[in-house]
Design an enzyme around this catalytic site. Structure first.
Site, PDB file in Angstrom:
ATOM      1  N   ASP A 193      17.721   2.230  -0.798  1.00  0.00           N
ATOM      2  CA  ASP A 193      16.366   2.484  -0.330  1.00  0.00           C
ATOM      3  C   ASP A 193      15.436   2.331  -1.531  1.00  0.00           C
ATOM      4  O   ASP A 193      15.756   2.810  -2.618  1.00  0.00           O
ATOM      5  CB  ASP A 193      16.257   3.894   0.274  1.00  0.00           C
ATOM      6  CG  ASP A 193      15.066   3.993   1.214  1.00  0.00           C
ATOM      7  OD1 ASP A 193      14.935   3.130   2.098  1.00  0.00           O
ATOM      8  OD2 ASP A 193      14.247   4.917   1.054  1.00  0.00           O
TER       9      ASP A 193
ATOM     10  N   HIS B 220      21.922 -12.417   2.749  1.00  0.00           N
ATOM     11  CA  HIS B 220      21.538 -12.876   1.408  1.00  0.00           C
ATOM     12  C   HIS B 220      21.762 -11.755   0.379  1.00  0.00           C
ATOM     13  O   HIS B 220      22.351 -11.967  -0.683  1.00  0.00           O
ATOM     14  CB  HIS B 220      20.070 -13.300   1.447  1.00  0.00           C
ATOM     15  CG  HIS B 220      19.554 -13.777   0.143  1.00  0.00           C
ATOM     16  ND1 HIS B 220      19.900 -14.995  -0.381  1.00  0.00           N
ATOM     17  CD2 HIS B 220      18.742 -13.181  -0.775  1.00  0.00           C
ATOM     18  CE1 HIS B 220      19.312 -15.135  -1.557  1.00  0.00           C
ATOM     19  NE2 HIS B 220      18.609 -14.049  -1.821  1.00  0.00           N
TER      20      HIS B 220
HETATM   21  P1  IMP Z   1      13.595  -1.490   0.966  1.00  0.00           P
HETATM   22  O1  IMP Z   1      14.052  -0.068   1.033  1.00  0.00           O
HETATM   23  O2  IMP Z   1      14.277  -2.297  -0.105  1.00  0.00           O
HETATM   24  O3  IMP Z   1      13.616  -2.151   2.321  1.00  0.00           O
HETATM   25  O4  IMP Z   1      12.045  -1.451   0.520  1.00  0.00           O
HETATM   26  C1  IMP Z   1      11.050  -0.752   1.265  1.00  0.00           C
HETATM   27  C2  IMP Z   1       9.677  -1.314   0.972  1.00  0.00           C
HETATM   28  O5  IMP Z   1       9.338  -1.100  -0.416  1.00  0.00           O
HETATM   29  C3  IMP Z   1       9.542  -2.812   1.177  1.00  0.00           C
HETATM   30  O6  IMP Z   1       9.242  -3.122   2.518  1.00  0.00           O
HETATM   31  C4  IMP Z   1       8.368  -3.154   0.249  1.00  0.00           C
HETATM   32  O7  IMP Z   1       7.132  -2.812   0.850  1.00  0.00           O
HETATM   33  C5  IMP Z   1       8.594  -2.207  -0.926  1.00  0.00           C
HETATM   34  N1  IMP Z   1       9.431  -2.870  -1.948  1.00  0.00           N
HETATM   35  C6  IMP Z   1      10.717  -2.578  -2.263  1.00  0.00           C
HETATM   36  N2  IMP Z   1      11.170  -3.399  -3.224  1.00  0.00           N
HETATM   37  C7  IMP Z   1      10.139  -4.229  -3.519  1.00  0.00           C
HETATM   38  C8  IMP Z   1      10.008  -5.318  -4.432  1.00  0.00           C
HETATM   39  O8  IMP Z   1      10.932  -5.720  -5.174  1.00  0.00           O
HETATM   40  N3  IMP Z   1       8.806  -5.909  -4.460  1.00  0.00           N
HETATM   41  C9  IMP Z   1       7.765  -5.533  -3.669  1.00  0.00           C
HETATM   42  N4  IMP Z   1       7.840  -4.560  -2.773  1.00  0.00           N
HETATM   43  C10 IMP Z   1       9.037  -3.886  -2.698  1.00  0.00           C
END
Ligand code: IMP
Length: 193
Positions: free
Chosen positions: A68, A11
């Site tokens: 990240d 997605h």
């Molecule tokens: P990732 O690196 O995009 O996987 O984000 C790591 C973590 O940050 C996620 O598992 C969420 O806990 C938090 N996070 C990142 N982006 C968002 C968002 O847009 N909304 C809410 N939590 C987020």
């Protein structure tokens, strides 16, 4: 040109592809057959995005990107930051992380916070480029809304100060989100090449 995305999220891949200049395609790790674990143990978003992008580049030697993201809360000195996904422990659910965050901010006056995304892009020559997107806002003291994921029910962006991310439509969130801002920075740069 094809860019390998250090993720298996189809997605996310289609969403990014949609924003890229015409003719550029995104391939997921599954599509290129990469299934080795990547240990993200840096203490910054930049570091973790680079770890993922470098792992893919060293295997394929082709353009690749990795992102990240996380939440930085000012009164917690930037926590949960790179630990956002596992704030209340490895394999934690969003509810558990949100509960821990609410406990950590109880009684604090300054509830300002931001979501931040860093994208690392490595071009075909191996040169590394970083792109960042942030959205500033304020935490609520109880969860609201049912859209989105992660800390969305606790975060009101400055652009919609009375609504949490989880009360916004995906379309409105995407207009201002850290992720879409970082992605816009990358795609603007790619389009200018
Ligand atoms: P990732 O690196 O995009 O996987 O984000 C790591 C973590 O940050 C996620 O598992 C969420 O806990 C938090 N996070 C990142 N982006 C968002 C968002 O847009 N909304 C809410 N939590 C987020």
């Amino acid at each position: 040109m094809k860019i390998i995305l250090a993720s298996n999220n189809a997605h996310k891949a289609r969403e990014i592809e949609h924003m890229l200049p015409t003719g550029m395609k995104i391939e997921t790790l599954r599509e290129v057959g990469y299934n080795k674990p990547i240990i993200e143990d840096a203490d910054t978003f930049e570091g973790n995005a680079l770890i993922k992008a470098r792992a893919i580049f060293s295997e394929y030697g082709r353009p690749c990107m990795a992102d990240d993201s996380g939440l930085e809360v000012n009164c917690l000195n930037g926590a949960p930051g790179v630990f956002s996904a596992r704030y209340s422990g490895e394999g934690a659910t969003d509810e558990e992380n949100n509960k821990k965050l609410l406990e950590a901010i109880r009684g604090k006056e300054d509830l300002s916070a931001r979501f931040r995304t860093v994208i690392a892009y490595i071009d075909k020559s191996g040169a590394e480029h970083l792109f960042e997107g942030c959205v500033e806002g304020c935490l609520t003291t109880s969860p609201r809304g049912s859209e989105g994921f992660g800390y969305d029910p606790l975060f009101c962006p400055l652009e919609f100060p009375n609504l949490t991310f989880a009360e916004l439509s995906l379309e409105d969130k995407n207009k201002i989100s850290h992720r879409s801002r970082a992605l816009h920075a990358l795609t603007a740069w790619l389009s200018s090449k």
